[in-house]
Design a protein around this motif. Structure first.
Motif, mmCIF file in Angstrom:
data_model
loop_
_atom_site.group_PDB
_atom_site.id
_atom_site.type_symbol
_atom_site.label_atom_id
_atom_site.label_comp_id
_atom_site.label_asym_id
_atom_site.label_seq_id
_atom_site.Cartn_x
_atom_site.Cartn_y
_atom_site.Cartn_z
ATOM 1 N N UNK A 102 40.185 49.626 37.803
ATOM 2 C CA UNK A 102 41.227 50.584 37.404
ATOM 3 C C UNK A 102 41.946 50.137 36.131
ATOM 4 N N UNK A 103 42.154 48.839 35.994
ATOM 5 C CA UNK A 103 42.890 48.300 34.848
ATOM 6 C C UNK A 103 41.989 47.805 33.713
ATOM 7 N N UNK A 104 40.683 48.063 33.851
ATOM 8 C CA UNK A 104 39.715 47.636 32.840
ATOM 9 C C UNK A 104 39.737 46.115 32.621
ATOM 10 N N UNK A 105 39.887 45.369 33.702
ATOM 11 C CA UNK A 105 39.861 43.914 33.636
ATOM 12 C C UNK A 105 38.466 43.418 34.005
ATOM 13 N N UNK A 106 37.917 42.517 33.217
ATOM 14 C CA UNK A 106 36.558 42.044 33.479
ATOM 15 C C UNK A 106 36.496 41.104 34.681
ATOM 16 N N UNK A 107 35.354 41.089 35.325
ATOM 17 C CA UNK A 107 35.005 40.047 36.292
ATOM 18 C C UNK A 107 33.642 39.552 35.815
ATOM 19 N N UNK A 108 33.663 38.429 35.118
ATOM 20 C CA UNK A 108 32.473 37.895 34.472
ATOM 21 C C UNK A 108 31.927 36.769 35.341
ATOM 22 N N UNK A 109 30.646 36.840 35.639
ATOM 23 C CA UNK A 109 30.026 35.821 36.463
ATOM 24 C C UNK A 109 28.902 35.116 35.752
#
Length: 192
Positions: free
Chosen positions: A68-75
């Motif tokens: 929703x907040x356009x925050x990345x989750x990079x793995x």
């Protein structure tokens, strides 16, 4: 400080990750691995000022909020497709004037530490933040976590201050050190 983050990040990441690949984490594919990595940190360290392990169900709202907040989750996945590290960022504070500042987190699976994966994730977060017009990345680090502090300092993060005895875990008071990285973005910041 990294003068040109994109150039340094690209060359460092390429050298460090020959057996690994970056992925954008998803609820369906990565929630279980993320909650396992977080819970190991909750149970065994002061990396998270939390007492109780998180449920797999809690990841649903966590991922919804990130999206929703356009925050990345990079793995980072290993050659078998197993998630061994991840990083993300979110709101630094809830008030609108903080919209160009984020607080980031980086976690590496216990068995995969000391391989440069945390460094690679943090570099990728800096690069992603710049691409998303973020101005300030802030890391809240337990002041006794020398490895994380050295990692942040090696990438140009500066110590911005320490809050003393703000956490209590494992029978002792914990100090929280803040490290910041200032980016040249956005080129035209706006209020509102």
């Amino acid at each position: 400080m990294i003068k040109n983050p994109e150039q340094k990040i690209s060359s460092d990441i390429k050298d460090q990750l020959s057996d690994y690949k970056f992925v954008n984490c998803t609820l369906e594919r990565h929630a279980k691995a993320i909650v396992d990595i977080l819970n190991e940190a909750i149970i065994n360290s002061t990396a998270l000022y939390d007492y109780k392990p998180r449920s797999l169900e809690s990841m649903v709202w966590w991922f919804i909020s990130k999206e929703k907040n356009n925050f990345p989750v990079i793995g980072i996945e290993d050659s078998q497709g197993e998630l061994v590290a991840f990083g993300t960022y979110g709101n630094f504070r809830a008030w609108p004037a903080y919209k160009y500042s984020v607080e980031h987190s980086v976690y590496v699976k216990k068995e995969a530490r000391k391989r440069g994966l945390g460094r690679a994730i943090l570099q990728k977060l800096v690069q992603t933040a710049q691409e998303n017009d973020i101005h300030s990345l802030i890391g809240g680090i337990d002041a006794s976590n020398e490895c994380s502090i050295k990692l942040h300092e090696s990438l140009g993060f500066k110590h911005a201050g320490t809050l003393h005895q703000v956490g209590y875990k494992f029978g002792r008071w914990l100090d929280l050190a803040f490290y910041e990285f200032i980016l040249p973005t956005p080129s035209h910041p706006k209020e509102g």
